[in-house]
Design an enzyme around this catalytic site. Structure first.
Site, PDB file in Angstrom:
ATOM      1  CG  LEU A 183       7.067   1.246  -1.167  1.00  0.00           C
ATOM      2  CD1 LEU A 183       7.654   0.976  -2.553  1.00  0.00           C
ATOM      3  CD2 LEU A 183       6.204   0.069  -0.711  1.00  0.00           C
ATOM      4  CG  HIS A 184       8.722   0.455   5.707  1.00  0.00           C
ATOM      5  ND1 HIS A 184       8.969  -0.879   5.860  1.00  0.00           N
ATOM      6  CD2 HIS A 184       7.396   0.629   5.931  1.00  0.00           C
ATOM      7  CE1 HIS A 184       7.852  -1.489   6.199  1.00  0.00           C
ATOM      8  NE2 HIS A 184       6.875  -0.605   6.236  1.00  0.00           N
ATOM      9  CD  GLN A 194      -6.150  -3.506   2.749  1.00  0.00           C
ATOM     10  OE1 GLN A 194      -6.058  -3.970   1.620  1.00  0.00           O
ATOM     11  NE2 GLN A 194      -5.204  -3.690   3.659  1.00  0.00           N
ATOM     12  CG  MET A 246      -1.911  -1.194   1.142  1.00  0.00           C
ATOM     13  SD  MET A 246      -3.474  -0.907   1.977  1.00  0.00           S
ATOM     14  CE  MET A 246      -2.929  -0.675   3.645  1.00  0.00           C
ATOM     15  N   GLY A 275      11.246  -2.647   5.392  1.00  0.00           N
ATOM     16  CA  GLY A 275      10.487  -3.900   5.477  1.00  0.00           C
ATOM     17  C   GLY A 275      10.033  -4.341   4.087  1.00  0.00           C
ATOM     18  CG  HIS A 276       7.161  -2.122   1.918  1.00  0.00           C
ATOM     19  ND1 HIS A 276       7.007  -0.968   2.642  1.00  0.00           N
ATOM     20  CD2 HIS A 276       5.944  -2.727   1.937  1.00  0.00           C
ATOM     21  CE1 HIS A 276       5.767  -0.872   3.080  1.00  0.00           C
ATOM     22  NE2 HIS A 276       5.108  -1.929   2.683  1.00  0.00           N
ATOM     23  CB  SER A 312       4.227  -0.480  10.524  1.00  0.00           C
ATOM     24  OG  SER A 312       2.976   0.026  10.122  1.00  0.00           O
ATOM     25  CB  SER A 313       3.290   2.453   5.917  1.00  0.00           C
ATOM     26  OG  SER A 313       3.881   1.540   5.028  1.00  0.00           O
TER      27      SER A 313
HETATM   28  O1  PAF Z   1      -0.301  -5.690   3.639  1.00  0.00           O
HETATM   29  C1  PAF Z   1      -0.685  -4.795   2.867  1.00  0.00           C
HETATM   30  O2  PAF Z   1       0.027  -3.820   2.601  1.00  0.00           O
HETATM   31  C2  PAF Z   1      -2.067  -4.907   2.244  1.00  0.00           C
HETATM   32  O3  PAF Z   1      -2.969  -5.507   3.112  1.00  0.00           O
HETATM   33  C3  PAF Z   1      -2.054  -5.619   0.877  1.00  0.00           C
HETATM   34  C4  PAF Z   1      -1.622  -7.068   1.003  1.00  0.00           C
HETATM   35  C5  PAF Z   1      -1.134  -4.892  -0.079  1.00  0.00           C
HETATM   36  C6  PAF Z   1      -3.472  -5.623   0.279  1.00  0.00           C
HETATM   37  O4  PAF Z   1      -3.936  -4.331   0.106  1.00  0.00           O
END
Ligand code: PAF
Length: 281
Positions: free
Chosen positions: A33-34, A61, A30, A36-37, A185-186
């Site tokens: 990005l950090h 979500q 989503m 972790g990503h 975490s973002s």
């Molecule tokens: O973990 C996330 O960043 C989100 O839940 C995902 C998997 C990209 C779905 O929107």
């Protein structure tokens, strides 16, 4: 680095890569990005020929409009992170393109989505499984990598992939932590200075639980109440849950007699954070 904004363009490109016999790897995100990503991207890169990252703040979500509105975003920095990580293509759809007027189809995984984060965030996992199904159908990955910080999400995705016979290998990657232990975490970007310090109590509560188990404390109720005390003493604005469950079935445990994972969701200031840790030997 290629950038695709529509499902049609992304899917056509993926079909081409498939036709060349190339293995597509996928990291859904989503954004904001950090490290972790980038760890997920590195893991995925080892397992594929073409690395695709999606950046999409998925409105369905979020159970709370202000959480969605305040979710941090930075397109420019995200693109630069992806470029540096050697990403081949970024899929960056708009909410309208993902859910055009008249959109009516959702994917639901039952039971395991009504506990933990699913109990306090109505519709959250339905949003995650729906968007992941759409992303899979568009990006057509052979392998996708998810972080274990979102342990329940990973379990739900694994279940869905198996139940729907999706030909995708799902890989979990250990939680990446800041030097002091806070799970990356973002959402951390929205913590004020004092809340950032206080939020570390989540990590301490998890570590303490693991140490207590190693020292012979197996009563889940006691481990949970100790963790609660640690987090409350640090000034949490509210604890959503502290639970101990089997890491595979996600069934709740009364005693730590086999594999056990502690799960915590707590608020610090305006930010809701989650973390989890294996507490059994
Ligand atoms: O973990 C996330 O960043 C989100 O839940 C995902 C998997 C990209 C779905 O929107």
């Amino acid at each position: 680095m290629e950038i695709y904004k529509t499902a049609k363009q992304m899917q056509e490109r993926s079909l081409y890569w498939e036709s060349q016999g190339w293995r597509i790897g996928f990291v859904p995100t989503m954004g904001y990005l950090h490290e972790g990503h980038t760890a997920l991207m590195r893991e995925c890169r080892k397992r594929c020929d073409i690395l695709v990252v999606s950046i999409f703040v998925n409105p369905i979500q979020f159970d709370n409009a202000s959480d969605l509105a305040n979710y941090p975003r930075n397109e420019e920095s995200d693109m630069s992170v992806c470029r540096k990580a050697g990403v081949n293509a970024v899929y960056f759809p708009t909410p309208d393109a993902m859910y055009p007027p008249g959109y009516r189809t959702y994917v639901d995984v039952h039971e395991m989505t009504s506990i933990l984060c699913g109990a306090s965030r109505a519709g959250h996992f339905r949003g995650v499984t729906t968007v992941c199904t759409k992303l899979y159908n568009t990006v057509r990955p052979a392998v996708a990598v998810f972080g274990e910080k979102d342990f329940q999400q990973l379990a739900v995705i694994r279940r869905m992939v198996e139940d729907l016979n999706l030909p995708i290998e799902i890989v979990g990657h250990p939680t990446v932590r800041e030097k002091d232990g806070l799970a990356m975490s973002s959402r951390n970007a929205r913590l004020g200075a004092q809340d950032r310090i206080n939020a570390l109590s989540i990590y301490h509560a998890l570590k303490n639980a693991a140490v207590s188990v190693a020292a012979g404390e197996f009563d889940a109720g006691k481990l949970i109440s100790d963790a609660r005390q640690t987090i409350e003493a640090a000034g949490s604005a509210g604890i959503d849950y502290i639970e101990i469950r089997n890491p595979d079935s996600l069934l709740e445990l009364e005693r730590v007699e086999g594999p056990a994972q502690m799960f915590i969701a707590a608020h610090f200031g305006p930010v809701r954070l989650i973390d989890n840790m294996k507490i059994s030997a």
